[in-house]
Design a protein around this motif. Structure first.
Motif, PDB file in Angstrom:
ATOM      1  N   ALA A 123       0.829  -1.209   0.000  1.00 19.47           N
ATOM      2  CA  ALA A 123       0.000   0.000   0.000  1.00 19.47           C
ATOM      3  C   ALA A 123       0.864   1.259   0.000  1.00 19.47           C
ATOM      4  O   ALA A 123       0.564   2.221  -0.715  1.00 19.47           O
ATOM      5  CB  ALA A 123      -0.931  -0.010   1.214  1.00 19.47           C
ATOM      6  N   ALA A 124       1.951   1.253   0.766  1.00 22.42           N
ATOM      7  CA  ALA A 124       2.833   2.422   0.802  1.00 22.42           C
ATOM      8  C   ALA A 124       3.501   2.644  -0.550  1.00 22.42           C
ATOM      9  O   ALA A 124       3.631   3.789  -1.002  1.00 22.42           O
ATOM     10  CB  ALA A 124       3.884   2.247   1.896  1.00 22.42           C
ATOM     11  N   CYS A 125       3.917   1.571  -1.208  1.00 23.48           N
ATOM     12  CA  CYS A 125       4.544   1.704  -2.534  1.00 23.48           C
ATOM     13  C   CYS A 125       3.549   2.252  -3.555  1.00 23.48           C
ATOM     14  O   CYS A 125       3.886   3.147  -4.339  1.00 23.48           O
ATOM     15  CB  CYS A 125       5.082   0.354  -3.013  1.00 23.48           C
ATOM     16  SG  CYS A 125       6.591  -0.164  -2.196  1.00 23.48           S
ATOM     17  N   VAL A 126       2.348   1.744  -3.542  1.00 22.32           N
ATOM     18  CA  VAL A 126       1.326   2.210  -4.496  1.00 22.32           C
ATOM     19  C   VAL A 126       0.980   3.677  -4.238  1.00 22.32           C
ATOM     20  O   VAL A 126       0.888   4.475  -5.178  1.00 22.32           O
ATOM     21  CB  VAL A 126       0.070   1.317  -4.421  1.00 22.32           C
ATOM     22  CG1 VAL A 126      -1.095   1.938  -5.166  1.00 22.32           C
ATOM     23  CG2 VAL A 126       0.379  -0.060  -4.968  1.00 22.32           C
ATOM     24  N   LEU A 127       0.818   4.059  -2.978  1.00 22.20           N
ATOM     25  CA  LEU A 127       0.520   5.454  -2.662  1.00 22.20           C
ATOM     26  C   LEU A 127       1.657   6.377  -3.081  1.00 22.20           C
ATOM     27  O   LEU A 127       1.428   7.477  -3.580  1.00 22.20           O
ATOM     28  CB  LEU A 127       0.236   5.609  -1.174  1.00 22.20           C
ATOM     29  CG  LEU A 127      -1.083   5.036  -0.682  1.00 22.20           C
ATOM     30  CD1 LEU A 127      -1.152   5.125   0.835  1.00 22.20           C
ATOM     31  CD2 LEU A 127      -2.248   5.754  -1.315  1.00 22.20           C
ATOM     32  N   HIS A 128       2.878   5.914  -2.891  1.00 17.51           N
ATOM     33  CA  HIS A 128       4.031   6.726  -3.266  1.00 17.51           C
ATOM     34  C   HIS A 128       4.113   6.900  -4.788  1.00 17.51           C
ATOM     35  O   HIS A 128       4.341   8.003  -5.277  1.00 17.51           O
ATOM     36  CB  HIS A 128       5.315   6.095  -2.729  1.00 17.51           C
ATOM     37  CG  HIS A 128       6.505   6.954  -2.929  1.00 17.51           C
ATOM     38  ND1 HIS A 128       6.819   7.977  -2.067  1.00 17.51           N
ATOM     39  CD2 HIS A 128       7.451   6.973  -3.890  1.00 17.51           C
ATOM     40  CE1 HIS A 128       7.900   8.580  -2.490  1.00 17.51           C
ATOM     41  NE2 HIS A 128       8.311   7.984  -3.598  1.00 17.51           N
ATOM     42  N   ILE A 129       3.918   5.831  -5.508  1.00 15.88           N
ATOM     43  CA  ILE A 129       3.965   5.888  -6.969  1.00 15.88           C
ATOM     44  C   ILE A 129       2.868   6.813  -7.499  1.00 15.88           C
ATOM     45  O   ILE A 129       3.111   7.667  -8.352  1.00 15.88           O
ATOM     46  CB  ILE A 129       3.845   4.476  -7.575  1.00 15.88           C
ATOM     47  CG1 ILE A 129       5.098   3.661  -7.250  1.00 15.88           C
ATOM     48  CG2 ILE A 129       3.621   4.550  -9.075  1.00 15.88           C
ATOM     49  CD1 ILE A 129       4.941   2.177  -7.519  1.00 15.88           C
ATOM     50  N   ARG A 130       1.661   6.673  -6.995  1.00 13.50           N
ATOM     51  CA  ARG A 130       0.549   7.513  -7.459  1.00 13.50           C
ATOM     52  C   ARG A 130       0.779   8.980  -7.119  1.00 13.50           C
ATOM     53  O   ARG A 130       0.465   9.861  -7.907  1.00 13.50           O
ATOM     54  CB  ARG A 130      -0.761   7.033  -6.851  1.00 13.50           C
ATOM     55  CG  ARG A 130      -1.265   5.783  -7.484  1.00 13.50           C
ATOM     56  CD  ARG A 130      -2.626   5.433  -6.964  1.00 13.50           C
ATOM     57  NE  ARG A 130      -3.084   4.209  -7.566  1.00 13.50           N
ATOM     58  CZ  ARG A 130      -4.219   3.623  -7.250  1.00 13.50           C
ATOM     59  NH1 ARG A 130      -4.995   4.157  -6.335  1.00 13.50           N
ATOM     60  NH2 ARG A 130      -4.576   2.507  -7.839  1.00 13.50           N
ATOM     61  N   GLY A 131       1.307   9.240  -5.928  1.00 12.24           N
ATOM     62  CA  GLY A 131       1.560  10.624  -5.534  1.00 12.24           C
ATOM     63  C   GLY A 131       2.589  11.299  -6.425  1.00 12.24           C
ATOM     64  O   GLY A 131       2.429  12.454  -6.820  1.00 12.24           O
ATOM     65  N   ARG A 132       3.627  10.571  -6.759  1.00 11.51           N
ATOM     66  CA  ARG A 132       4.651  11.154  -7.614  1.00 11.51           C
ATOM     67  C   ARG A 132       4.181  11.280  -9.059  1.00 11.51           C
ATOM     68  O   ARG A 132       4.560  12.208  -9.762  1.00 11.51           O
ATOM     69  CB  ARG A 132       5.932  10.341  -7.522  1.00 11.51           C
ATOM     70  CG  ARG A 132       6.644  10.657  -6.212  1.00 11.51           C
ATOM     71  CD  ARG A 132       7.881   9.880  -5.979  1.00 11.51           C
ATOM     72  NE  ARG A 132       8.916  10.104  -6.965  1.00 11.51           N
ATOM     73  CZ  ARG A 132      10.083   9.456  -6.927  1.00 11.51           C
ATOM     74  NH1 ARG A 132      10.333   8.606  -5.951  1.00 11.51           N
ATOM     75  NH2 ARG A 132      10.987   9.677  -7.842  1.00 11.51           N
ATOM     76  N   GLN A 133       3.341  10.364  -9.511  1.00 10.78           N
ATOM     77  CA  GLN A 133       2.806  10.485 -10.874  1.00 10.78           C
ATOM     78  C   GLN A 133       1.824  11.651 -10.974  1.00 10.78           C
ATOM     79  O   GLN A 133       1.754  12.312 -11.997  1.00 10.78           O
ATOM     80  CB  GLN A 133       2.144   9.186 -11.301  1.00 10.78           C
ATOM     81  CG  GLN A 133       3.148   8.121 -11.655  1.00 10.78           C
ATOM     82  CD  GLN A 133       2.490   6.812 -12.057  1.00 10.78           C
ATOM     83  OE1 GLN A 133       1.329   6.566 -11.751  1.00 10.78           O
ATOM     84  NE2 GLN A 133       3.241   5.967 -12.729  1.00 10.78           N
ATOM     85  N   ARG A 134       1.067  11.909  -9.926  1.00  6.18           N
ATOM     86  CA  ARG A 134       0.159  13.054  -9.930  1.00  6.18           C
ATOM     87  C   ARG A 134       0.921  14.365  -9.970  1.00  6.18           C
ATOM     88  O   ARG A 134       0.461  15.345 -10.537  1.00  6.18           O
ATOM     89  CB  ARG A 134      -0.748  13.027  -8.705  1.00  6.18           C
ATOM     90  CG  ARG A 134      -1.882  12.064  -8.837  1.00  6.18           C
ATOM     91  CD  ARG A 134      -2.899  12.261  -7.733  1.00  6.18           C
ATOM     92  NE  ARG A 134      -3.735  11.089  -7.676  1.00  6.18           N
ATOM     93  CZ  ARG A 134      -3.919  10.351  -6.600  1.00  6.18           C
ATOM     94  NH1 ARG A 134      -3.328  10.665  -5.472  1.00  6.18           N
ATOM     95  NH2 ARG A 134      -4.688   9.302  -6.634  1.00  6.18           N
ATOM     96  N   ALA A 135       2.086  14.390  -9.324  1.00  4.52           N
ATOM     97  CA  ALA A 135       2.899  15.608  -9.336  1.00  4.52           C
ATOM     98  C   ALA A 135       3.433  15.898 -10.731  1.00  4.52           C
ATOM     99  O   ALA A 135       3.676  17.045 -11.081  1.00  4.52           O
ATOM    100  CB  ALA A 135       4.051  15.474  -8.348  1.00  4.52           C
ATOM    101  N   VAL A 136       3.611  14.873 -11.536  1.00  2.81           N
ATOM    102  CA  VAL A 136       4.132  15.037 -12.888  1.00  2.81           C
ATOM    103  C   VAL A 136       3.011  15.310 -13.876  1.00  2.81           C
ATOM    104  O   VAL A 136       3.206  16.014 -14.859  1.00  2.81           O
ATOM    105  CB  VAL A 136       4.922  13.773 -13.307  1.00  2.81           C
ATOM    106  CG1 VAL A 136       5.322  13.847 -14.754  1.00  2.81           C
ATOM    107  CG2 VAL A 136       6.146  13.637 -12.436  1.00  2.81           C
ATOM    108  N   ALA A 137       1.826  14.786 -13.629  1.00  3.30           N
ATOM    109  CA  ALA A 137       0.720  14.854 -14.589  1.00  3.30           C
ATOM    110  C   ALA A 137       0.375  16.279 -15.041  1.00  3.30           C
ATOM    111  O   ALA A 137       0.212  16.503 -16.234  1.00  3.30           O
ATOM    112  CB  ALA A 137      -0.507  14.164 -14.025  1.00  3.30           C
ATOM    113  N   PRO A 138       0.252  17.285 -14.172  1.00  5.68           N
ATOM    114  CA  PRO A 138      -0.076  18.619 -14.670  1.00  5.68           C
ATOM    115  C   PRO A 138       1.032  19.227 -15.525  1.00  5.68           C
ATOM    116  O   PRO A 138       0.764  20.025 -16.410  1.00  5.68           O
ATOM    117  CB  PRO A 138      -0.270  19.453 -13.405  1.00  5.68           C
ATOM    118  CG  PRO A 138      -0.487  18.487 -12.326  1.00  5.68           C
ATOM    119  CD  PRO A 138       0.196  17.227 -12.733  1.00  5.68           C
TER     120      PRO A 138
END
Length: 147
Positions: A123-138
């Motif tokens: 869960a921590a790995c998935v949350l970390h990956i999603r958080g960093r991908q959201r930071a790049v998306a915009p």
């Protein structure tokens, strides 16, 4: 190798640090590191002292070695490490489920703790990956395809 420009760094998710990604990415990073360290310590203690298969420890203690490899990548903010660790952790999850189902009481509790730590690490790995991908998306805007 040419120097990285801000535009280049913004388009690569691996270069976005957890600090730039936000508080959730930082929290999930430390949660992943803590869960991984807990899993390493549990594997060592389980096979050496808590419930070894043979008195004095067993060779199953070597299962902690593959878990030591991703620790450096987590501490260096490497996105690729979070991705492959989220897959590796399922091997330990399966081992925990099998041993919780078939082992006796002392080993069963260690196996259940292993299952819980594996789920927490995933869960921590998935949350970390999603958080960093959201930071790049915009920063990266999709280019419309020419028809």
């Amino acid at each position: 190798m040419p120097a990285s420009t801000p535009e280049t760094a913004a388009n690569l998710p691996d270069l976005v640090t957890p600090a730039a990604a936000g508080a959730a990415a930082q929290y999930s990073r430390w949660l992943a590191v803590a869960a991984l360290l807990g899993l390493i310590l549990l594997c060592l203690a389980w096979e050496l002292w808590l419930a070894p298969l043979r008195p004095g420890g067993s060779w199953l203690v070597l299962k902690a070695l593959p878990l030591c490899l991703p620790l450096a990548g987590l501490l260096k903010h490497r996105m690729y490490t979070y991705r492959w660790l989220s897959l590796l952790v399922w091997l330990y999850f399966v081992e925990g489920v099998v041993r919780a189902w078939g082992d006796a009481a002392p080993s069963r509790w260690c196996a259940l703790a292993e299952v819980a730590l594996c789920l927490l690490l995933f869960a921590a790995c998935v949350l970390h990956i999603r958080g960093r991908q959201r930071a790049v998306a915009p920063a990266s805007k999709p280019v419309a395809a020419a028809s």
